[in-house]
Scaffold this motif. Structure first.
Motif, short mmCIF file in Angstrom:
data_model
loop_
_atom_site.label_atom_id
_atom_site.label_comp_id
_atom_site.label_asym_id
_atom_site.label_seq_id
_atom_site.Cartn_x
_atom_site.Cartn_y
_atom_site.Cartn_z
N UNK A 47 51.22 25.90 38.63
CA UNK A 47 50.83 26.18 40.02
C UNK A 47 49.64 25.36 40.51
N UNK A 48 48.86 24.81 39.58
CA UNK A 48 47.59 24.20 40.01
C UNK A 48 46.66 25.33 40.38
N UNK A 49 46.43 25.55 41.68
CA UNK A 49 45.55 26.65 42.09
C UNK A 49 46.32 27.98 42.00
N UNK A 50 45.64 28.98 41.48
CA UNK A 50 46.30 30.29 41.35
C UNK A 50 45.77 31.30 42.36
N UNK A 51 44.69 30.97 43.04
CA UNK A 51 44.04 31.93 43.94
C UNK A 51 45.02 32.49 44.97
N UNK A 52 44.98 33.80 45.13
CA UNK A 52 45.82 34.45 46.14
C UNK A 52 47.24 34.73 45.67
N UNK A 78 40.38 33.43 38.48
CA UNK A 78 41.09 32.54 39.43
C UNK A 78 41.49 33.28 40.71
N UNK A 79 41.03 34.51 40.84
CA UNK A 79 41.33 35.34 42.02
C UNK A 79 42.82 35.59 42.23
N UNK A 80 43.49 35.87 41.14
CA UNK A 80 44.90 36.26 41.22
C UNK A 80 44.95 37.76 41.52
N UNK A 81 45.91 38.15 42.32
CA UNK A 81 46.11 39.57 42.66
C UNK A 81 47.03 40.14 41.57
N UNK A 82 46.49 41.06 40.73
CA UNK A 82 47.23 41.45 39.52
C UNK A 82 47.70 42.90 39.56
N UNK A 83 48.96 43.10 39.19
CA UNK A 83 49.50 44.46 38.99
C UNK A 83 49.90 44.55 37.52
N UNK A 84 49.51 45.66 36.88
CA UNK A 84 49.82 45.78 35.45
C UNK A 84 50.71 46.98 35.21
N UNK A 85 51.41 46.91 34.06
CA UNK A 85 52.21 48.07 33.63
C UNK A 85 52.28 48.10 32.11
#
Ligand SMILES: NC(=O)C1=CN([C@@H]2O[C@H](COP(=O)(O)OP(=O)(O)OC[C@H]3O[C@@H](n4cnc5c(N)ncnc54)[C@H](O)[C@@H]3O)[C@@H](O)[C@H]2O)C=CC1
Ligand SMILES: O=C(O)[C@H]1O[C@H](OP(=O)(O)OP(=O)(O)OC[C@H]2O[C@@H](n3ccc(=O)[nH]c3=O)[C@H](O)[C@@H]2O)[C@H](O)[C@@H](O)[C@@H]1O
Length: 444
Positions: free
Chosen positions: A304-309, A341-348
């Protein structure tokens, strides 16, 4: 035989319950009041398949007791097992504070001859030091023999391992004490190896270090496989058929985690360093693992290169399936990098969510199911190979994601299967779906 277990974590509680199940009268002692209250009601404070049923059975049959009172725990015991934690110090060495505290409490409360068994993983020489510590503080008329009896169980299959382990190691300087511990363990029907205390301590570290070495080795081979167009599943199968190598512990992935391999490998490097031996091989094993744990992040970054957002789902938080333990889990390392990297993360995770919340707090969102987590995400990271996660059909990713991109850190799907779906499937040691790959791969 009246047995006390000091420390009711993954090892202490399982040991106590299984010793009760083979007929001993066992008192489990812990300083954690809340834990003890739960256990008295037959509720296990940890997720371990089969543990709670066995706990209830042995409580009902009056062989298993719990206390927070050290006097009750120690004064009347024939044998006391120390199973408290030995976490790592900042420099990587083993922290023996809890073992020493327990030894001092034992010295204070014992009123008759007793055998003290050290089950916690401790550096070579610790049993000797604990013997000296107890001898210094106990009443002179009481005899205490310290015996090393390291534990080899795995979380997630701990009960099975207690009854079907490959060996029980007893390290003693005292013939009589060794024979008592041998008698206690005989009903398990597992081969018993008797040795001196220092060798027993070293067997434990060497076993964990060797297993960690196997994992780092296969991970390095996997990394090379990706570059040369070979398939790690076939390679691992192919080498594992050689009896001298064996098929176990050759599963490539995103590195080893958990409460033991990371800390025990570092402690052994330290131990060697203390006697002026630089353990180059084990240092490399650790370095390879540290890099391997970043592999999915590195691959996502490359793509992806940049992962932010971006929106990402992380499936599996426990350091391995069938446990709620997240100590040194690859998931936490990955999530930390993605958060940077400011990724919006959902975990399970099927069972480790509560433990994860204590660390991750509100830095991530918690999904109610794996499918909820995947829904609408730009990418999915598979970190722990729970059956539930392995069984998600690839068609679900196709349905739930706009452009399905899966980074699978545990090779949950076969190469052939992934190729037959419109997904971008990046796994370990098998290149990227769509590239030329071996035609004959049968082994997942
Ligand atoms: N977790 C595993 O799968 C294995 C762990 N080991 C070794 O066994 C030892 C214990 O590990 P875990 O069971 O994972 O630890 P844990 O952290 O799950 O449990 C330790 C327990 O000891 C209690 N404790 C602390 N101080 C105490 C004291 N003074 N008196 C009584 N209780 C006290 C704590 O409250 C806690 O309940 C470590 O040395 C570990 O390296 C060995 C083989 C497998
Ligand atoms: O001293 C300990 O605490 C215990 O450590 C490990 O047991 P455990 O940590 O419960 O789990 P393992 O099944 O050994 O897995 C450890 C890590 O290695 C990884 N692993 C394991 C096997 C493999 O082939 N590949 C691989 O990446 C797992 O995903 C996990 O993160 C040992 O297997 C036990 O014998 C030992 O008693």
């Amino acid at each position: 035989m009246k047995i006390t277990i000091a420390g009711t974590g993954y090892v202490g509680l399982v040991t106590g319950v299984c010793l009760a199940d083979i007929g001993h009268i066992v008192t489990c002692y812990d300083i954690d009041e809340q834990k003890v209250q739960k256990m008295r009601q037959g509720i296990s404070p940890i997720y371990e398949p089969g543990l709670e049923d066995l706990m209830k059975k042995n409580i009902e049959e009056a062989r298993l007791f719990f206390t927070t009172d050290p006097q009750t725990a120690y004064e009347d015991a024939d044998v006391i097992y120390i199973a408290v934690g030995t976490p790592e110090n900042e420099d990587g060495s083993a922290n023996l504070t809890y073992v020493e505290e327990t030894a001092l409490a034992i010295s204070r409360y014992v009123i008759k001859d007793v055998i003290v068994v050290i089950k916690s993983t401790v550096p070579v020489g610790t049993n000797d030091r604990i013997q000296a510590l107890i001898d210094k503080h106990k009443s002179p008329e009481i005899r205490v023999a310290v015996v090393s009896n390291p534990e080899f169980l795995r979380e997630g299959s701990a009960i099975y391992d207690m009854f079907h382990g490959d060996r029980i190691v007893i390290g003693a300087n005292d013939e009589y004490a060794a024979s008592v511990i041998e008698e206690i363990n005989k009903p398990f029907g597992i081969p018993i190896i008797k040795t001196d205390r220092r060798s027993a301590e070293m067997i434990k570290y060497a076993a964990n270090a060797f297993l960690a070495t196997k994992i780092s080795f296969i991970n390095e081979i996997a990394n090379i496989c990706e570059k040369v167009g070979a398939n790690i599943d076939d390679v691992a199968y192919g080498i594992g058929q050689d009896k001298r190598i064996g098929p176990h512990f050759l599963k490539a992935g995103i590195g080893y985690g958990g409460s033991c391999f990371p800390k025990d490998t570092k402690a052994l490097v330290q131990l060697a360093g203390n006697v002026q031996h630089k353990f180059d091989l084990l240092e490399s094993v650790i370095n390879v693992n540290n890099k391997q744990r970043l592999l999915l992040y590195t691959k996502a970054k490359e793509m992806f290169g940049a992962l932010a957002g971006k929106k990402a789902a992380v499936l599996g938080l426990a350091f391995k399936p069938n446990t709620d333990d997240i100590r040194e889990a690859a998931s936490i390392v990955l999530i930390d990098k993605l958060l940077e990297e400011q990724v919006d993360i959902t975990v399970y995770d099927p069972v480790a969510m509560e433990n994860a919340k204590k660390i991750l707090n509100d830095s991530v969102q918690y999904a109610r199911s794996a499918v909820d987590a995947i829904n609408g995400k730009d990418m999915v990271f598979i970190v722990t190979e729970w059956e539930e996660i392995k069984n998600i059909p690839l068609s679900t990713y196709v349905e739930k994601m706009k452009e399905p991109i899966i980074f699978d850190g545990r090779n949950c799907y076969s190469w052939q299967e992934a190729k037959s779906y419109p997904v971008t499937y990046i796994s370990i040691g098998r290149g990227q779906a769509g590239e030329a790959q071996p035609l004959f791969s049968k082994h997942k």
